[in-house]
Design a protein around this motif. Structure first.
Motif, PDB file in Angstrom:
ATOM      1  N   TYR A 134     -39.694 -42.969 110.403  1.00  0.00           N
ATOM      2  CA  TYR A 134     -38.267 -42.634 110.336  1.00  0.00           C
ATOM      3  C   TYR A 134     -37.516 -43.636 109.467  1.00  0.00           C
ATOM      4  O   TYR A 134     -36.765 -43.249 108.565  1.00  0.00           O
ATOM      5  N   HIS A 135     -37.710 -44.907 109.719  1.00  0.00           N
ATOM      6  CA  HIS A 135     -36.982 -45.933 108.975  1.00  0.00           C
ATOM      7  C   HIS A 135     -37.412 -45.969 107.509  1.00  0.00           C
ATOM      8  O   HIS A 135     -36.596 -46.283 106.629  1.00  0.00           O
ATOM      9  N   LEU A 136     -38.670 -45.622 107.239  1.00  0.00           N
ATOM     10  CA  LEU A 136     -39.164 -45.610 105.861  1.00  0.00           C
ATOM     11  C   LEU A 136     -38.520 -44.490 105.049  1.00  0.00           C
ATOM     12  O   LEU A 136     -38.291 -44.635 103.845  1.00  0.00           O
ATOM     13  N   SER A 137     -38.199 -43.380 105.713  1.00  0.00           N
ATOM     14  CA  SER A 137     -37.764 -42.190 104.980  1.00  0.00           C
ATOM     15  C   SER A 137     -36.292 -41.841 105.154  1.00  0.00           C
ATOM     16  O   SER A 137     -35.796 -40.940 104.467  1.00  0.00           O
ATOM     17  N   ASN A 179     -37.048 -35.911 105.635  1.00  0.00           N
ATOM     18  CA  ASN A 179     -36.052 -36.486 106.537  1.00  0.00           C
ATOM     19  C   ASN A 179     -34.660 -36.186 105.960  1.00  0.00           C
ATOM     20  O   ASN A 179     -33.947 -37.063 105.502  1.00  0.00           O
ATOM     21  N   ASP A 180     -34.318 -34.905 105.970  1.00  0.00           N
ATOM     22  CA  ASP A 180     -33.091 -34.461 105.315  1.00  0.00           C
ATOM     23  C   ASP A 180     -32.193 -33.639 106.237  1.00  0.00           C
ATOM     24  O   ASP A 180     -31.306 -32.920 105.769  1.00  0.00           O
ATOM     25  N   ARG A 181     -32.424 -33.734 107.538  1.00  0.00           N
ATOM     26  CA  ARG A 181     -31.655 -32.912 108.474  1.00  0.00           C
ATOM     27  C   ARG A 181     -30.588 -33.697 109.229  1.00  0.00           C
ATOM     28  O   ARG A 181     -29.906 -33.130 110.085  1.00  0.00           O
ATOM     29  N   LYS A 185     -33.354 -40.571 115.432  1.00  0.00           N
ATOM     30  CA  LYS A 185     -34.726 -41.072 115.338  1.00  0.00           C
ATOM     31  C   LYS A 185     -35.674 -40.311 116.252  1.00  0.00           C
ATOM     32  O   LYS A 185     -36.771 -39.911 115.829  1.00  0.00           O
ATOM     33  N   GLU A 186     -35.288 -40.101 117.496  1.00  0.00           N
ATOM     34  CA  GLU A 186     -36.172 -39.474 118.469  1.00  0.00           C
ATOM     35  C   GLU A 186     -36.507 -38.035 118.073  1.00  0.00           C
ATOM     36  O   GLU A 186     -37.658 -37.591 118.187  1.00  0.00           O
ATOM     37  N   THR A 187     -35.511 -37.300 117.595  1.00  0.00           N
ATOM     38  CA  THR A 187     -35.736 -35.910 117.200  1.00  0.00           C
ATOM     39  C   THR A 187     -36.653 -35.834 115.986  1.00  0.00           C
ATOM     40  O   THR A 187     -37.569 -34.996 115.924  1.00  0.00           O
ATOM     41  N   PHE A 188     -36.417 -36.712 115.017  1.00  0.00           N
ATOM     42  CA  PHE A 188     -37.254 -36.728 113.815  1.00  0.00           C
ATOM     43  C   PHE A 188     -38.702 -37.066 114.169  1.00  0.00           C
ATOM     44  O   PHE A 188     -39.632 -36.379 113.733  1.00  0.00           O
ATOM     45  N   ILE A 189     -38.907 -38.110 114.956  1.00  0.00           N
ATOM     46  CA  ILE A 189     -40.261 -38.528 115.308  1.00  0.00           C
ATOM     47  C   ILE A 189     -40.977 -37.426 116.087  1.00  0.00           C
ATOM     48  O   ILE A 189     -42.170 -37.168 115.875  1.00  0.00           O
TER      49      ILE A 189
END
Length: 203
Positions: A134-137, A179-181, A185-189
């Motif tokens: 997440y943090h990378l993208s 990662n464009d939405r 963090k939790e939802t993306f992961i």
């Protein structure tokens, strides 16, 4: 890459494919640069994934791994630095500092191989993902994130085994995600984790 070192790398990858297979299945051809993220079950994961990606991408695709492990012996250093061009991470730093080498590699238009679990797990499905992806993208909405599920490598070389077993191992590459939405963090992961799990269901 030096042609002699490339030859050594490709012999290493070829030997792995000879022993444990390495058929690759793509939902769509991977784009470059990108981040491949996969389940992590064996010491063969990195070379297995490198062997499965298109040969034209290998010279610019860099696995990410812990410096504490790969700097431990002369042989590991040679493989990491010379053959595989690994991006080494100081896992003791953690947080944003640990991601600096990865972001530098992306800025240089290299692709990366990451294992978001952070450690090997002897399970069919991946364990909980850490937040590094997440943090990378999060500031790179156009960066392609390609889920990969690697099958059977935990059986081919389980923890503690001295040699790999001749089992059929395969890799399934999914369509790129982004990662464009504007997700937290939790939802993306959770979405990234599910993408790898969904690929496992195809075998």
């Amino acid at each position: 890459m030096n042609p002699f070192f490339r030859l050594q790398r490709d012999i290493l990858l070829g030997l792995q494919r000879l022993v444990v297979g390495g058929a690759a299945f793509y939902d769509v051809p991977p784009v470059h640069p990108c981040v491949f993220f996969a389940n992590h079950t064996s010491h063969l994961d990195t070379t297995g994934l490198l062997a499965a990606i298109p040969p034209a991408m290998r010279d610019r695709t860099r696995p990410v791994a812990g410096a504490d492990y790969w700097n431990k012996t002369a042989m590991r250093r040679y493989i990491a630095h010379t053959l595989l061009n690994v991006v080494l991470v100081d896992r003791e730093k953690g947080g944003a500092d640990a991601l600096v080498p990865l972001k530098t590699a992306l800025d240089q238009q290299d692709s990366l191989i990451v294992f978001p679990e952070g450690t090997r797990r002897d399970t069919t499905l991946p364990g909980e993902f850490k937040s590094g992806l997440y943090h990378l993208s999060k500031d790179r909405p156009t960066l392609a994130l390609i889920p990969v599920y690697q099958q059977n490598l935990h059986r081919a070389l389980p923890k503690g085994a001295p040699f790999p077993l001749p089992l059929l191992c395969r890799s399934h590459f999914g369509a790129p995600l982004y990662n464009d939405r504007g997700e937290d963090k939790e939802t993306f992961i959770a979405r990234m984790h599910q993408a790898v799990c969904d690929l496992a269901d195809t075998f």
